[in-house]
Design an enzyme around this catalytic site. Structure first.
Site, mmCIF file in Angstrom:
data_model
loop_
_atom_site.group_PDB
_atom_site.id
_atom_site.type_symbol
_atom_site.label_atom_id
_atom_site.label_comp_id
_atom_site.label_asym_id
_atom_site.label_seq_id
_atom_site.Cartn_x
_atom_site.Cartn_y
_atom_site.Cartn_z
ATOM 1 N N VAL A 7 11.484 77.109 68.814
ATOM 2 C CA VAL A 7 11.245 78.566 69.120
ATOM 3 C C VAL A 7 12.743 78.826 69.434
ATOM 4 C CG1 VAL A 7 10.430 80.321 70.221
ATOM 5 C CG2 VAL A 7 8.961 78.228 69.682
ATOM 6 N N ASP A 105 16.697 72.839 73.114
ATOM 7 C CA ASP A 105 17.091 72.770 71.550
ATOM 8 C C ASP A 105 18.433 71.963 71.757
ATOM 9 O OD1 ASP A 105 18.429 74.814 72.919
ATOM 10 O OD2 ASP A 105 18.853 76.020 71.194
ATOM 11 N N ARG A 106 19.307 72.192 72.728
ATOM 12 C CA ARG A 106 20.644 71.360 72.663
ATOM 13 C C ARG A 106 20.564 70.058 73.105
ATOM 14 N NH1 ARG A 106 24.781 74.430 76.817
ATOM 15 N NH2 ARG A 106 26.300 73.548 75.386
ATOM 16 N N ASP A 125 25.859 74.603 66.685
ATOM 17 C CA ASP A 125 24.720 75.146 66.338
ATOM 18 C C ASP A 125 24.995 76.589 65.997
ATOM 19 O OD1 ASP A 125 22.196 76.111 66.084
ATOM 20 O OD2 ASP A 125 21.139 74.923 67.546
ATOM 21 N N THR A 128 21.510 82.579 67.434
ATOM 22 C CA THR A 128 21.838 83.634 68.293
ATOM 23 C C THR A 128 23.318 83.456 68.927
ATOM 24 O OG1 THR A 128 19.565 83.961 68.138
ATOM 25 C CG2 THR A 128 20.795 85.263 69.742
ATOM 26 N N THR A 180 36.580 98.706 54.514
ATOM 27 C CA THR A 180 35.998 98.489 55.746
ATOM 28 C C THR A 180 34.938 97.075 55.673
ATOM 29 O OG1 THR A 180 36.306 100.885 56.375
ATOM 30 C CG2 THR A 180 34.785 99.353 57.754
#
Length: 253
Positions: A7, A105-106, A125, A128, A180
């Protein structure tokens, strides 16, 4: 089969392992407001006929983790379950000032990276946030570096600059953008690659060893071809770590 659940802040990745083989995987949006019943319906719908006899979970979203615990206890009642949290037997020594700060997660990425590639290693990784996790020769988590993720950086820029907007994250035709849109794509993709390359080189110099750099995460494919330092791509690294930690804890049951 073992169900693994990673998650993250933006996405949740599910994987089903048949022994050491990843049989299937899914990536869904993380909803911290979803209830255990909603999760149960979604997960069982995705898994279909897969017969689950074990569950392994890690989460960086406390609210979602609480509901996942409830979902597992109802949907997969009586099935062996491992939730990675402080105190879980992972086999990874955490050599930072406050080990409880290390995201689950790490630690899973560290465990899987050392299992697959040995050490020293650097896990990059792309999620986010862009996390660089440093793994010692003995499989210890040494710490690392955290930077804004590519999508976070783009969202922030679009929200603060009146004439800029969100664009498709893809490699432009040249570094020198002719519009742009292309200029934003260049800055995001090549900028991320340059940032990672600089950090990997500095970490290797600090380690004094040619550490293997492993890319993972949902946005890794955007940067892989443009990076000069990433050696391997393992998109399911965290899920592999969840499988390994489940096996370690199953041995003690």
């Amino acid at each position: 089969m073992l169900l693994t659940i990673d998650v993250g802040n933006t996405n949740t990745v599910l994987g089903v392992f048949d022994g050491a083989q990843l049989a299937n995987s899914w990536r869904i949006r993380t909803d911290p407001h979803a209830t255990a019943d909603e999760m149960g319906l979604l997960y069982t719908g995705l898994l279909g006929s897969h017969k689950i006899d074990g569950v392994s979970v890690c989460s960086t979203v406390p609210a979602a983790l609480r509901e996942i615990r409830r979902m597992v206890s109802r949907t997969y009642r009586g099935i062996p379950t491992v939730v990675v949290e402080p105190g879980t037997r992972t086999g990874v020594p955490i050599l930072i000032d406050n080990p409880k700060e290390a995201g689950a997660d790490r630690i899973m990425n560290t465990l899987a990276a050392h299992h697959l590639y040995g050490g020293p290693a650097i896990v990059v990784d792309f999620g986010t946030s862009t996390n660089l996790d440093v793994v010692s020769e003995r499989g210890e988590f040494l710490g690392g570096a955290l930077a804004p993720g590519i999508e976070i950086a783009l969202d922030s820029l679009a929200s603060r600059a009146a004439q800029l907007r969100k664009v498709e994250l893809t490699t432009p035709r040249s570094v020198i953008g002719k519009s742009t849109v292309e200029a934003l794509q260049s800055g995001m993709i090549y900028g991320a690659a340059g940032q990672v390359d600089a950090l990997v080189r500095r970490i290797r110099a600090e380690l004094g060893a040619p550490a293997t750099a492993i890319a993972t995460g949902g946005l890794a494919s955007l940067v892989l071809k443009e990076s000069e330092t990433l050696d391997n791509h393992e998109p399911h690294l965290t899920l592999i770590g969840l499988r390994l930690v489940f096996e370690k804890n199953a041995e003690t049951r």
